[in-house]
Design a protein around this motif. Structure first.
Motif, PDB file in Angstrom:
ATOM      1  N   PHE A 150     -60.216  91.783  56.055  1.00 35.66           N
ATOM      2  CA  PHE A 150     -59.887  92.588  54.882  1.00 35.66           C
ATOM      3  C   PHE A 150     -60.493  91.989  53.613  1.00 35.66           C
ATOM      4  O   PHE A 150     -61.063  92.697  52.777  1.00 35.66           O
ATOM      5  CB  PHE A 150     -58.366  92.702  54.742  1.00 35.66           C
ATOM      6  CG  PHE A 150     -57.906  93.270  53.438  1.00 35.66           C
ATOM      7  CD1 PHE A 150     -58.005  94.622  53.175  1.00 35.66           C
ATOM      8  CD2 PHE A 150     -57.382  92.438  52.446  1.00 35.66           C
ATOM      9  CE1 PHE A 150     -57.579  95.145  51.959  1.00 35.66           C
ATOM     10  CE2 PHE A 150     -56.958  92.949  51.239  1.00 35.66           C
ATOM     11  CZ  PHE A 150     -57.048  94.310  50.989  1.00 35.66           C
ATOM     12  N   ILE A 153     -64.299  92.548  53.566  1.00 34.52           N
ATOM     13  CA  ILE A 153     -64.627  93.947  53.280  1.00 34.52           C
ATOM     14  C   ILE A 153     -64.430  94.263  51.801  1.00 34.52           C
ATOM     15  O   ILE A 153     -65.251  94.942  51.175  1.00 34.52           O
ATOM     16  CB  ILE A 153     -63.770  94.873  54.173  1.00 34.52           C
ATOM     17  CG1 ILE A 153     -64.197  94.750  55.628  1.00 34.52           C
ATOM     18  CG2 ILE A 153     -63.886  96.329  53.717  1.00 34.52           C
ATOM     19  CD1 ILE A 153     -63.312  95.515  56.594  1.00 34.52           C
ATOM     20  N   LYS A 154     -63.336  93.769  51.227  1.00 30.30           N
ATOM     21  CA  LYS A 154     -63.092  93.981  49.804  1.00 30.30           C
ATOM     22  C   LYS A 154     -64.148  93.300  48.955  1.00 30.30           C
ATOM     23  O   LYS A 154     -64.632  93.855  47.959  1.00 30.30           O
ATOM     24  CB  LYS A 154     -61.699  93.453  49.436  1.00 30.30           C
ATOM     25  CG  LYS A 154     -60.549  94.283  49.986  1.00 30.30           C
ATOM     26  CD  LYS A 154     -60.369  95.580  49.237  1.00 30.30           C
ATOM     27  CE  LYS A 154     -59.781  95.341  47.861  1.00 30.30           C
ATOM     28  NZ  LYS A 154     -59.464  96.626  47.163  1.00 30.30           N
ATOM     29  N   TYR A 159     -64.806  98.596  51.056  1.00 26.25           N
ATOM     30  CA  TYR A 159     -63.459  99.017  51.477  1.00 26.25           C
ATOM     31  C   TYR A 159     -63.301 100.514  51.275  1.00 26.25           C
ATOM     32  O   TYR A 159     -63.808 101.087  50.323  1.00 26.25           O
ATOM     33  CB  TYR A 159     -62.397  98.261  50.670  1.00 26.25           C
ATOM     34  CG  TYR A 159     -60.980  98.646  51.006  1.00 26.25           C
ATOM     35  CD1 TYR A 159     -60.386  98.188  52.175  1.00 26.25           C
ATOM     36  CD2 TYR A 159     -60.243  99.483  50.156  1.00 26.25           C
ATOM     37  CE1 TYR A 159     -59.074  98.538  52.496  1.00 26.25           C
ATOM     38  CE2 TYR A 159     -58.948  99.839  50.467  1.00 26.25           C
ATOM     39  CZ  TYR A 159     -58.366  99.366  51.640  1.00 26.25           C
ATOM     40  OH  TYR A 159     -57.074  99.721  51.956  1.00 26.25           O
ATOM     41  N   ASP A 160     -62.578 101.156  52.186  1.00 25.36           N
ATOM     42  CA  ASP A 160     -62.307 102.590  52.122  1.00 25.36           C
ATOM     43  C   ASP A 160     -63.599 103.406  52.161  1.00 25.36           C
ATOM     44  O   ASP A 160     -63.804 104.325  51.352  1.00 25.36           O
ATOM     45  CB  ASP A 160     -61.496 102.927  50.873  1.00 25.36           C
ATOM     46  CG  ASP A 160     -60.480 104.026  51.138  1.00 25.36           C
ATOM     47  OD1 ASP A 160     -60.193 104.297  52.316  1.00 25.36           O
ATOM     48  OD2 ASP A 160     -59.968 104.601  50.161  1.00 25.36           O
ATOM     49  N   GLY A 164     -67.498 100.349  55.667  1.00 27.40           N
ATOM     50  CA  GLY A 164     -66.488  99.343  55.951  1.00 27.40           C
ATOM     51  C   GLY A 164     -65.823  99.539  57.299  1.00 27.40           C
ATOM     52  O   GLY A 164     -65.376  98.570  57.934  1.00 27.40           O
ATOM     53  N   SER A 238     -59.224  98.420  56.759  1.00 32.07           N
ATOM     54  CA  SER A 238     -60.503  98.786  56.139  1.00 32.07           C
ATOM     55  C   SER A 238     -60.456 100.121  55.401  1.00 32.07           C
ATOM     56  O   SER A 238     -61.389 100.432  54.652  1.00 32.07           O
ATOM     57  CB  SER A 238     -61.608  98.843  57.206  1.00 32.07           C
ATOM     58  OG  SER A 238     -61.328  99.849  58.164  1.00 32.07           O
ATOM     59  N   THR A 239     -59.414 100.911  55.606  1.00 34.36           N
ATOM     60  CA  THR A 239     -59.341 102.216  54.950  1.00 34.36           C
ATOM     61  C   THR A 239     -57.943 102.480  54.420  1.00 34.36           C
ATOM     62  O   THR A 239     -56.951 101.915  54.885  1.00 34.36           O
ATOM     63  CB  THR A 239     -59.712 103.352  55.923  1.00 34.36           C
ATOM     64  OG1 THR A 239     -58.809 103.344  57.028  1.00 34.36           O
ATOM     65  CG2 THR A 239     -61.134 103.215  56.424  1.00 34.36           C
ATOM     66  N   GLN A 240     -57.907 103.376  53.443  1.00 32.18           N
ATOM     67  CA  GLN A 240     -56.641 103.798  52.859  1.00 32.18           C
ATOM     68  C   GLN A 240     -56.618 105.296  52.619  1.00 32.18           C
ATOM     69  O   GLN A 240     -55.569 105.928  52.671  1.00 32.18           O
ATOM     70  CB  GLN A 240     -56.415 103.050  51.547  1.00 32.18           C
ATOM     71  CG  GLN A 240     -55.123 103.399  50.828  1.00 32.18           C
ATOM     72  CD  GLN A 240     -54.948 102.589  49.555  1.00 32.18           C
ATOM     73  OE1 GLN A 240     -55.544 101.516  49.395  1.00 32.18           O
ATOM     74  NE2 GLN A 240     -54.149 103.112  48.630  1.00 32.18           N
TER      75      GLN A 240
END
Length: 300
Positions: A150, A153-154, A159-160, A164, A238-240
């Motif tokens: 995480f 990726i950020k 990210y998102d 990612g 990795s996603t939101q």
């Protein structure tokens, strides 16, 4: 004194041999029957939940709540599937899973095979260390790597996003391990003629060695497809955005109550049934070719 002497005639010997043969055959048949019965029981235990899942997906909510393990619905209905495809985000989840799975599977087959070939054929400093680290990574539980993944990726600013979701899954340690071992089983003599013709390393890999590794490639394809299709933990970190939700996240949200309050099981199990179909079709289509090393043998 009279002495009694008993001799075995050919007829007596034949009857004795036939008796032994019958006893051995009876024992063999008895053992096989017990084995098949045990296998049938194990198969039934394994398959029964899936059959219940399919049957429940065609029930009404009331029927599923009243008869949760019944294999025959009182009234057959496709209401759960209609609601799933027409009144939910299930098509978006399905699309995202297809995109990610196809790209990840293609990437893993390509990069895992190249890395496996490099570790099996090329000589470079640190080769053994890299392979040792690769095996070490395989022994680490993936949940341990979620927070570092995480953070990376950020930091990379992906990210998102599809990038990612896909980039960290493009190479797999177990896939590299399988390809390396398979390439080592191919004799180096098949590459000597290409070396005499001054073919480059990538040309030898792509045109000569890789086609011989078809059984391993099929295995990697199935494992990569199944792994990325069923991946959940990576997509959680990795996603939101709801627009990037995959089937695994979506079905998990259904199980926790989204779209269906209480115990409305048909829509949940309908989603799980649809999610199972692609992996099952792929596996049954190629199961006979998984690691069939005879296809990669060299003919003298």
């Amino acid at each position: 004194m009279s002495e009694t002497h008993t001799s075995l005639t050919p007829v007596t010997l034949r009857q004795t041999d036939e008796g032994r043969f019958r006893r051995a055959l009876h024992s063999l048949i008895h053992g096989r029957v017990l084995l098949y019965l045990a296998l049938a029981v194990i198969a039934l235990i394994y398959i029964l939940p899936f059959v219940i899942q399919i049957a429940t997906s065609f029930k009404s909510d009331a029927d599923a709540a009243a008869n949760p393990v019944s294999l025959i619905p009182e009234v057959w209905t496709t209401a759960a599937y209609r609601r799933l495809f027409l009144n939910s985000d299930f098509p978006v989840w399905f699309k995202n899973s297809v995109i990610v799975t196809l790209v990840v599977t293609a990437g893993r087959v390509f990069f895992d095979s190249m890395a496996g070939y490099a570790l099996s054929r090329l000589r470079f400093p640190g080769r053994n260390l890299i392979f040792t680290l690769l095996v070490a990574v395989m022994s680490v539980p993936m949940v341990v790597l979620l927070i570092p993944k995480f953070l990376i990726i950020k930091t990379l600013g992906i990210y998102d996003s599809y990038l990612g979701m896909i980039l960290p899954l493009l190479i797999d340690a177990s896939g590299v391990f399988i390809m390396k071992n398979f390439f080592e089983s191919i004799p180096r003599s098949v590459e000597e003629q290409a070396m005499i013709d001054r073919a480059g390393t990538f040309r030898i890999f792509w045109s000569i060695v890789l086609p011989m590794a078809r059984p391993a490639l099929v295995t990697i394809t199935i494992l990569s497809f199944q792994g990325s299709w069923n991946e959940l933990s990576h997509f959680i970190v990795s996603t939101q955005s709801p627009a990037l939700t995959t089937l695994t996240k979506g079905v998990a949200s259904l199980a926790s109550g989204q779209l269906s309050a209480g115990s409305q099981y048909p829509i949940k199990l309908a989603a799980a049934a649809v999610m199972t179909i692609p992996v099952a079709v792929l596996f049954f289509a190629f199961q006979k070719r998984i690691m069939n090393t005879s296809e990669g043998s060299v003919k003298e």
